[in-house]
Design a protein around this motif. Sequence first.
Motif, mmCIF file in Angstrom:
data_model
loop_
_atom_site.group_PDB
_atom_site.id
_atom_site.type_symbol
_atom_site.label_atom_id
_atom_site.label_comp_id
_atom_site.label_asym_id
_atom_site.label_seq_id
_atom_site.Cartn_x
_atom_site.Cartn_y
_atom_site.Cartn_z
ATOM 1 N N ASP A 1 -10.459 4.212 7.290
ATOM 2 C CA ASP A 1 -10.544 4.978 6.582
ATOM 3 C C ASP A 1 -10.313 4.902 5.008
ATOM 4 O O ASP A 1 -10.820 6.552 4.453
ATOM 5 C CB ASP A 1 -8.842 5.438 6.825
ATOM 6 N N HIS A 2 -11.333 4.395 4.563
ATOM 7 C CA HIS A 2 -11.576 3.813 2.737
ATOM 8 C C HIS A 2 -11.767 2.047 3.239
ATOM 9 O O HIS A 2 -11.680 1.275 3.964
ATOM 10 C CB HIS A 2 -10.542 3.870 2.315
ATOM 11 N N ARG B 1 0.366 -1.011 -0.290
ATOM 12 C CA ARG B 1 0.319 0.095 0.233
ATOM 13 C C ARG B 1 0.603 1.233 0.172
ATOM 14 O O ARG B 1 -0.248 2.044 -0.259
ATOM 15 C CB ARG B 1 -0.924 -0.296 1.128
ATOM 16 N N ASP C 1 -7.661 -0.315 8.914
ATOM 17 C CA ASP C 1 -7.619 0.217 8.587
ATOM 18 C C ASP C 1 -8.201 -0.649 7.137
ATOM 19 O O ASP C 1 -8.139 -2.126 6.743
ATOM 20 C CB ASP C 1 -6.336 0.417 8.149
ATOM 21 N N GLY C 2 -9.077 0.146 6.389
ATOM 22 C CA GLY C 2 -9.752 -0.606 5.310
ATOM 23 C C GLY C 2 -10.356 -1.659 5.339
ATOM 24 O O GLY C 2 -10.864 -3.021 5.064
ATOM 25 N N ASP D 1 -5.101 -3.960 6.855
ATOM 26 C CA ASP D 1 -4.714 -3.530 5.794
ATOM 27 C C ASP D 1 -3.812 -3.951 5.180
ATOM 28 O O ASP D 1 -3.774 -4.857 3.299
ATOM 29 C CB ASP D 1 -4.733 -1.979 5.171
ATOM 30 N N SER E 1 -4.854 5.776 3.159
ATOM 31 C CA SER E 1 -5.032 5.640 4.018
ATOM 32 C C SER E 1 -4.871 7.212 4.571
ATOM 33 O O SER E 1 -5.854 7.491 5.043
ATOM 34 C CB SER E 1 -3.795 5.207 5.075
ATOM 35 N N HIS F 1 -7.140 -0.462 -3.057
ATOM 36 C CA HIS F 1 -7.950 0.810 -3.327
ATOM 37 C C HIS F 1 -7.221 1.593 -3.540
ATOM 38 O O HIS F 1 -6.751 1.507 -4.022
ATOM 39 C CB HIS F 1 -9.095 0.666 -1.370
HETATM 40 ZN ZN LIG Z 1 -6.091 2.695 4.981
#
Ligand SMILES: [Zn+2]
Length: 373
Positions: free
Chosen positions: A296-297, A3, A42-43, A250, A120, A309
């Motif tokens: 965050d996403h 990422r 995260d994610g 994530d 992020s 993502h």
């Molecule tokens: Zn993230």
Amino acid sequence: MNRRSFLQTASAAGLAALSQTRLSAAPSPSRATKHVVLFTSDGVRWQDLFTGIDPALMNEKSAGMADAAALRNKLWKPTPEERRKALMPFFWDTLVPQGILLGNVKKGSSVQVTNRYRVSYPGYSEILTGRSQDEVIRGNDPVQNPTPSFLQFLKRKSQLTSDQVAVFASWEMFHHIAEDKPGDIFINAGYDTAKLPKDSARTDELNKLQYQARFIEDSSRHDAFTFGLAMEYLDKLQPEHLYISFDETDDWAHARRYDRVLDSLQFFDEALRELWTYIQSSPKYKDVTTLVVTTDHGRGSTLDDFSGHGPKIPGDEQIWAAFIGPDTPATGEASNSASCYQRDIAPTILDLLGMDYHQYGGVAGQPIPAAVR
Ligand SMILES: [Zn+2]
């Protein structure tokens, strides 16, 4: 694809329907909330949160599930409602019924990221500042956030010391994301020796172990260390506000290890259980603390793109958010609700604390009516 090396530029797209206006509740002196604990992982896909283990991924070798029979057997159930409870039992059985959870697209509830990048740093910044800053925060580059976070705003408004507002994060970038002035609040992020609490054998041990048990990323440590350090800080220093940020959900997805994503979600659920049990047994925090849980996403929905993502992945602007506390109605999982946005989370928190969110300069979001009594 890692990422950190993920494409970080984007075309402006998909920001429709942002002009909607909503009435917000006036700040009320009758609010019970005195403390806020924000907890992100995260994610985390809404697909996994709301429907449990994904049938499109659970048998796939290319999703890391070839040797995961025991996990599959544990988590697979006939209905999405049973599957999500098997995956995150505390979240679904205890937290959601006591508050509100927004973002189940299949039931007509939507929470969307408004920054154009859907990676992020822009996502966390949108959560922490109540706005997107697409011209300055253009991806995961390590720039200092130009805007004070709502955590800094709380510190200033309530005249708190820096130790009374604390951030524990697995990802080192939070030193840049969570404050505009380094050192304004307490931040422990990435591989980072916690300076507080002093004289704690538990903190000393975790400070050492985090370096001995390395994660696959250089920029983030295992969530277990983040959580252990945060809980010890909470217990010993009793901060006014706390933010805990997990990262493994994530990292394992980018590595196409859906089995480890599921493991990480189960640990996230255990951590929520330990945290909420502590809060509700603490004389200081019990019944005067609002817990906010979000991400965050989003990420892709298929075998091909669940790992990714960012601007090229369809649907990753869809996220979710939960609010549990004394000033939020216990309506549970939202359905057919008005759309809301990631930038609304900070003003909602300020409103729940009985503060006038307009005083937080430049905030673009608005309190989410359904999350406020
Ligand atoms: Zn993230």
